[in-house]
Write an enzyme that holds these catalytic residues in place. Sequence first.
Site, mmCIF file in Angstrom:
data_model
loop_
_atom_site.group_PDB
_atom_site.id
_atom_site.type_symbol
_atom_site.label_atom_id
_atom_site.label_comp_id
_atom_site.label_asym_id
_atom_site.label_seq_id
_atom_site.Cartn_x
_atom_site.Cartn_y
_atom_site.Cartn_z
ATOM 1 N N ARG A 102 -0.864 13.053 -0.767
ATOM 2 C CA ARG A 102 -0.970 12.977 -2.233
ATOM 3 C C ARG A 102 -2.405 13.027 -2.738
ATOM 4 N NH1 ARG A 102 0.508 6.707 -3.872
ATOM 5 N NH2 ARG A 102 -0.626 5.701 -2.194
ATOM 6 N N HIS A 172 8.169 10.538 -4.315
ATOM 7 C CA HIS A 172 8.052 9.186 -4.911
ATOM 8 C C HIS A 172 8.134 9.314 -6.442
ATOM 9 C CE1 HIS A 172 6.143 5.426 -6.045
ATOM 10 N NE2 HIS A 172 5.722 5.133 -4.821
ATOM 11 N N ASP A 216 11.358 -3.911 -5.326
ATOM 12 C CA ASP A 216 10.737 -3.029 -4.337
ATOM 13 C C ASP A 216 11.685 -2.984 -3.140
ATOM 14 O OD1 ASP A 216 9.077 -1.496 -2.829
ATOM 15 O OD2 ASP A 216 7.366 -2.872 -2.853
ATOM 16 N N GLU A 275 13.036 6.997 -5.369
ATOM 17 C CA GLU A 275 12.319 7.889 -4.460
ATOM 18 C C GLU A 275 13.261 8.438 -3.389
ATOM 19 O OE1 GLU A 275 8.897 5.632 -3.051
ATOM 20 O OE2 GLU A 275 9.021 4.373 -4.821
HETATM 21 O O1 LIG Z 1 0.318 1.984 -5.384
HETATM 22 P P1 LIG Z 1 0.977 2.991 -4.495
HETATM 23 O O2 LIG Z 1 0.321 3.161 -3.164
HETATM 24 O O3 LIG Z 1 1.165 4.313 -5.221
HETATM 25 O O4 LIG Z 1 2.428 2.442 -4.169
HETATM 26 C C1 LIG Z 1 3.297 2.107 -5.180
HETATM 27 C C2 LIG Z 1 4.589 1.515 -4.611
HETATM 28 O O5 LIG Z 1 5.281 2.532 -3.936
HETATM 29 C C3 LIG Z 1 6.585 2.149 -3.496
HETATM 30 O O6 LIG Z 1 7.181 3.239 -2.847
HETATM 31 C C4 LIG Z 1 6.466 1.007 -2.515
HETATM 32 O O7 LIG Z 1 7.770 0.615 -2.075
HETATM 33 C C5 LIG Z 1 5.728 -0.155 -3.169
HETATM 34 O O8 LIG Z 1 5.573 -1.204 -2.237
HETATM 35 C C6 LIG Z 1 4.375 0.319 -3.693
HETATM 36 O O9 LIG Z 1 3.737 -0.739 -4.389
#
Ligand SMILES: O=P(O)(O)OC[C@H]1O[C@@H](O)[C@H](O)[C@@H](O)[C@@H]1O
Length: 304
Positions: A102, A172, A216, A275
């Site tokens: 990403r 995601h 989560d 996701e």
């Molecule tokens: O802040 P990031 O790295 O984009 O992640 C966001 C969230 O992504 C989700 O997929 C996770 O399950 C969470 O635990 C996490 O906080």
Amino acid sequence: MSSNDLSALNSRFAIPGHVQFKEGPGGLTVAEITNSLAESTIALQGAHVMTWQPHGQAPVLWLSRFGKFAPGKSIRGGVPVCWPWFGPHAEDAKLPGHGFARTVMWEVQETRAQPDGATFISFGLIETDATRAQWPHPSSAKLRVTVGAELKVELATRNTGSAPFQIGEALHTYFHISDVADMKIKGLEGCTYLDKVGGTTSKTQQGPIVIESEVDRVYLNTESDCLIEDLGLKRQIRIATRSSRSTVVWNPWIEKAEKMGDFGPEGYRGMVCVESANAVDNVVTVLPGAEHILQAMISVEALA
Ligand SMILES: O=P(O)(O)OC[C@H]1O[C@@H](O)[C@H](O)[C@@H](O)[C@@H]1O
């Protein structure tokens, strides 16, 4: 001239009435897609679908107005591509959470106007010494996106080496909702999930998901469509998948969102992540010469 130079991109890949390349927020290069069915913006960094809005609909994806749009920083919203691992790296906590895909540059490989009016665009992850240091397995990652009345996103992983490897991955997706209090997620009833809030425990989903505090969760061994029912916008978003065995549902709620600093005040109320993933027990082994393709198909339906 780099392959991501704007004028080179436009001369090779722009299609009038479908796609052109521009400088987007924070100077990031984006593909701006506008066709007779929908519009979408995709950053070349991360092959990150930032927006998708079928004509006549409110935006379907949520994109933080307070996000950091900068080289090497992940964008808060849209469809971050988590690859080649999901969450923290299994052995090395110093490696970036959700993998590096990403935050690195991808190259445009093809654009096409489809007969039904949709626009197809594909990207390939650009390998560098830094990506090879984190992921020493000979492989290729491609993201193929079709922007139409439906948004189709495909993440293809090919093993180009001679030994099997394992990947974790997620599309995601951050969805825009009217208000978290007016929303339910259906399709995961009866599934086992890992609840990551306050220590990881295994639970079973009873009824639709309603969100009234931090959520989560990694739902395992599920391939059903998910529906985000939104009473405020009088619509439901359908997420259908192929080769996705996990679904992650996430909303940081008040405190976490404040700590993260890029949600903005009350930002958490207008979003939910559903996701399409292969994570934890559902990581995928890709054999030499094989290709694994994770797909998510997102569409919008009026609520009866
Ligand atoms: O802040 P990031 O790295 O984009 O992640 C966001 C969230 O992504 C989700 O997929 C996770 O399950 C969470 O635990 C996490 O906080």
